[in-house]
Design a protein around this motif. Structure first.
Motif, PDB file in Angstrom:
ATOM      1  N   ALA A  11      44.536  62.450  16.771  1.00  0.00           N
ATOM      2  CA  ALA A  11      45.971  62.227  16.939  1.00  0.00           C
ATOM      3  C   ALA A  11      46.483  61.318  15.824  1.00  0.00           C
ATOM      4  O   ALA A  11      45.761  60.455  15.324  1.00  0.00           O
ATOM      5  N   TYR A  12      47.732  61.530  15.430  1.00  0.00           N
ATOM      6  CA  TYR A  12      48.445  60.790  14.386  1.00  0.00           C
ATOM      7  C   TYR A  12      47.999  61.171  12.978  1.00  0.00           C
ATOM      8  O   TYR A  12      48.438  60.561  12.005  1.00  0.00           O
ATOM      9  N   THR A  13      47.098  62.161  12.853  1.00  0.00           N
ATOM     10  CA  THR A  13      46.730  62.654  11.526  1.00  0.00           C
ATOM     11  C   THR A  13      47.441  63.980  11.268  1.00  0.00           C
ATOM     12  O   THR A  13      48.124  64.513  12.134  1.00  0.00           O
ATOM     13  N   ARG A 116      52.373  56.136  22.369  1.00  0.00           N
ATOM     14  CA  ARG A 116      50.985  56.299  22.815  1.00  0.00           C
ATOM     15  C   ARG A 116      50.870  57.095  24.106  1.00  0.00           C
ATOM     16  O   ARG A 116      49.846  57.718  24.369  1.00  0.00           O
ATOM     17  N   ALA A 117      51.917  57.080  24.917  1.00  0.00           N
ATOM     18  CA  ALA A 117      51.840  57.757  26.208  1.00  0.00           C
ATOM     19  C   ALA A 117      51.923  59.270  26.084  1.00  0.00           C
ATOM     20  O   ALA A 117      51.532  59.985  27.008  1.00  0.00           O
ATOM     21  N   VAL A 118      52.410  59.772  24.944  1.00  0.00           N
ATOM     22  CA  VAL A 118      52.659  61.214  24.836  1.00  0.00           C
ATOM     23  C   VAL A 118      52.082  61.830  23.567  1.00  0.00           C
ATOM     24  O   VAL A 118      52.253  63.034  23.347  1.00  0.00           O
ATOM     25  N   ALA A 119      51.390  61.050  22.732  1.00  0.00           N
ATOM     26  CA  ALA A 119      50.971  61.556  21.422  1.00  0.00           C
ATOM     27  C   ALA A 119      50.158  62.835  21.529  1.00  0.00           C
ATOM     28  O   ALA A 119      50.306  63.751  20.722  1.00  0.00           O
ATOM     29  N   GLY A 120      49.291  62.927  22.529  1.00  0.00           N
ATOM     30  CA  GLY A 120      48.448  64.099  22.665  1.00  0.00           C
ATOM     31  C   GLY A 120      49.193  65.350  23.059  1.00  0.00           C
ATOM     32  O   GLY A 120      48.629  66.454  23.002  1.00  0.00           O
ATOM     33  N   LEU A 121      50.460  65.233  23.465  1.00  0.00           N
ATOM     34  CA  LEU A 121      51.255  66.382  23.901  1.00  0.00           C
ATOM     35  C   LEU A 121      52.274  66.822  22.865  1.00  0.00           C
ATOM     36  O   LEU A 121      52.899  67.872  23.023  1.00  0.00           O
ATOM     37  N   PRO A 123      53.969  68.309  19.397  1.00  0.00           N
ATOM     38  CA  PRO A 123      53.619  69.369  18.447  1.00  0.00           C
ATOM     39  C   PRO A 123      52.890  68.795  17.234  1.00  0.00           C
ATOM     40  O   PRO A 123      53.068  67.620  16.888  1.00  0.00           O
ATOM     41  N   PRO A 124      52.058  69.614  16.585  1.00  0.00           N
ATOM     42  CA  PRO A 124      51.295  69.132  15.419  1.00  0.00           C
ATOM     43  C   PRO A 124      52.204  68.502  14.360  1.00  0.00           C
ATOM     44  O   PRO A 124      53.243  69.026  14.023  1.00  0.00           O
ATOM     45  N   GLY A 125      51.793  67.376  13.849  1.00  0.00           N
ATOM     46  CA  GLY A 125      52.535  66.716  12.781  1.00  0.00           C
ATOM     47  C   GLY A 125      53.565  65.717  13.255  1.00  0.00           C
ATOM     48  O   GLY A 125      53.793  64.706  12.598  1.00  0.00           O
ATOM     49  N   GLU A 126      54.206  65.988  14.399  1.00  0.00           N
ATOM     50  CA  GLU A 126      55.267  65.096  14.854  1.00  0.00           C
ATOM     51  C   GLU A 126      54.723  63.710  15.198  1.00  0.00           C
ATOM     52  O   GLU A 126      55.343  62.689  14.878  1.00  0.00           O
ATOM     53  N   ALA A 127      53.574  63.659  15.867  1.00  0.00           N
ATOM     54  CA  ALA A 127      52.999  62.359  16.231  1.00  0.00           C
ATOM     55  C   ALA A 127      52.705  61.538  14.985  1.00  0.00           C
ATOM     56  O   ALA A 127      52.896  60.317  14.964  1.00  0.00           O
ATOM     57  N   SER A 128      52.237  62.204  13.928  1.00  0.00           N
ATOM     58  CA  SER A 128      51.930  61.501  12.688  1.00  0.00           C
ATOM     59  C   SER A 128      53.180  60.890  12.064  1.00  0.00           C
ATOM     60  O   SER A 128      53.172  59.732  11.632  1.00  0.00           O
ATOM     61  N   VAL A 129      54.271  61.648  12.019  1.00  0.00           N
ATOM     62  CA  VAL A 129      55.509  61.136  11.428  1.00  0.00           C
ATOM     63  C   VAL A 129      56.071  59.980  12.261  1.00  0.00           C
ATOM     64  O   VAL A 129      56.517  58.965  11.713  1.00  0.00           O
ATOM     65  N   LEU A 130      56.050  60.115  13.576  1.00  0.00           N
ATOM     66  CA  LEU A 130      56.548  59.042  14.435  1.00  0.00           C
ATOM     67  C   LEU A 130      55.698  57.783  14.282  1.00  0.00           C
ATOM     68  O   LEU A 130      56.221  56.666  14.275  1.00  0.00           O
ATOM     69  N   ALA A 131      54.391  57.961  14.169  1.00  0.00           N
ATOM     70  CA  ALA A 131      53.511  56.807  13.986  1.00  0.00           C
ATOM     71  C   ALA A 131      53.764  56.136  12.640  1.00  0.00           C
ATOM     72  O   ALA A 131      53.765  54.905  12.534  1.00  0.00           O
ATOM     73  N   ALA A 293      42.221  61.580  26.266  1.00  0.00           N
ATOM     74  CA  ALA A 293      41.764  62.730  25.493  1.00  0.00           C
ATOM     75  C   ALA A 293      42.227  62.698  24.043  1.00  0.00           C
ATOM     76  O   ALA A 293      41.589  63.296  23.173  1.00  0.00           O
ATOM     77  N   ASP A 294      43.340  62.002  23.745  1.00  0.00           N
ATOM     78  CA  ASP A 294      43.851  61.992  22.374  1.00  0.00           C
ATOM     79  C   ASP A 294      43.314  60.829  21.542  1.00  0.00           C
ATOM     80  O   ASP A 294      43.718  60.651  20.397  1.00  0.00           O
ATOM     81  N   SER A 295      42.394  60.053  22.073  1.00  0.00           N
ATOM     82  CA  SER A 295      41.887  58.880  21.369  1.00  0.00           C
ATOM     83  C   SER A 295      40.666  59.225  20.530  1.00  0.00           C
ATOM     84  O   SER A 295      39.897  60.145  20.856  1.00  0.00           O
ATOM     85  N   ILE A 296      40.464  58.480  19.455  1.00  0.00           N
ATOM     86  CA  ILE A 296      39.270  58.681  18.647  1.00  0.00           C
ATOM     87  C   ILE A 296      38.025  58.286  19.437  1.00  0.00           C
ATOM     88  O   ILE A 296      36.941  58.857  19.234  1.00  0.00           O
TER      89      ILE A 296
END
Length: 307
Positions: A11-13, A116-121, A123-131, A293-296
């Motif tokens: 997540a976040y990559t 952090r509460a929703v990163a795993g849900l 769409p691809p790429g969006e979590a990275s930009v928000l982070a 599930a979305d954690s390293i």
């Protein structure tokens, strides 16, 4: 000890942005992009991100453009150029000065949530930009004054650097490296339960910050020994995960446990145990839970389990 490859991205990559760092110094480009109607803005409010469809379980990032973005910029918070998203200039803007930023936006634009509460849900790429936006805005808000002389700083490089107005020292965003490791001995792995975990049954990988003058492998061995008394031999890199909460990057490893006895550092951990593959495969049946599930941390555990 065999290397275990990462099974999928963390997540976040996987950012879709071209950071276009050379354009940060082009004053005309930046000024024009700030006013362009098709530029995108990623709002951050008190470390939270603007999201829609969270309650429906389908969260998505809300990006602003045109007048909606201009209203937030007028709130007076810091902003920074993040890069180009499919050719469109993309900025982060902090609106934390507003007690409630939602009235500044058009109706039904979503709400601000903890990423952090929703990163795993997402769409691809969006979590990275928000982070990316969250981490950069945190740095901008927290580093308004020079660490050398204490004078006020002003932004440079389209918000990606700060310069002291008195001594001219330049300051750049910091990222604190932290190692996170799954220690394996035979057919078992070592997990710990931190005092900080909100989930009282969760056991996770060990982790800690890298100290000055220390290699990553040395940090892995030191942290494991300090927290559990377990000696570590071979250390193998697995993957990394940006963790801008507030300003870290997690560097993931699998490590070989040389000893078995646990001598717990009770200041750091509430408990630590060796778990078998069978226990890891069915944690609830054995009275414990694993990291999200979305954690390293979860990725390190699952890739070892299925190797």
């Amino acid at each position: 000890m065999l290397s275990i490859p990462a099974s999928r991205p963390n997540a976040y990559t996987g950012s879709p942005l071209d950071r276009a760092s050379a354009r940060r110094e082009e004053a005309g480009f930046v000024a024009g992009a700030l006013e362009a109607p098709d530029s995108l803005f990623v709002p951050v409010w008190r470390a939270r991100s603007l999201l829609a469809q969270v309650e429906a379980g389908r969260p998505e990032a809300v990006l602003l453009s045109g007048e909606a973005a201009r209203a937030l910029r007028l709130a007076g918070g810091p902003w920074a150029f993040l890069g180009l998203w499919e050719g469109r200039p993309t900025f982060a803007v902090d609106c934390s000065a507003a007690e409630d930023p939602l009235p500044l936006l058009p109706p039904a634009m979503g709400a601000f949530h903890d990423l952090r509460a929703v990163a795993g849900l997402l769409p691809p790429g969006e979590a990275s930009v928000l982070a990316h936006a969250r981490g950069l805005m945190h740095w901008r808000v927290k580093h308004r004054f020079c660490g050398v002389c204490g004078a006020a700083c002003e932004p440079r490089s389209a918000g990606n650097a700060m310069a002291c107005t008195a001594c001219a020292a330049q300051h750049f965003p910091r990222t604190d490296p932290a190692v996170i490791m799954l220690v394996v001995r035979g057919d078992r792995c070592l997990l710990g339960h931190s005092h900080r975990f909100p989930n009282t049954t969760m056991f996770s990988t060990l982790a800690g910050f890298v100290e000055p003058g220390e290699s990553l492998e040395e940090a892995v061995r030191r942290e494991v020994f300090e927290e559990t008394g377990v000696a570590v031999g071979a250390v193998r890199y697995h993957s990394s995960q940006p963790w801008p909460f507030p300003s870290s990057i997690m560097l993931g490893f699998h490590a070989e446990g040389l000893t078995e006895a646990i001598a717990l550092d009770v200041e750091e951990l509430k408990d630590a145990r060796w778990f078998s593959r069978a226990e890891i495969a069915a944690p609830e049946a054995h009275g414990f839970s694993l990291p999200r599930a979305d954690s390293i941390a979860r990725r390190l555990i699952e890739d070892w389990l299925h190797a």
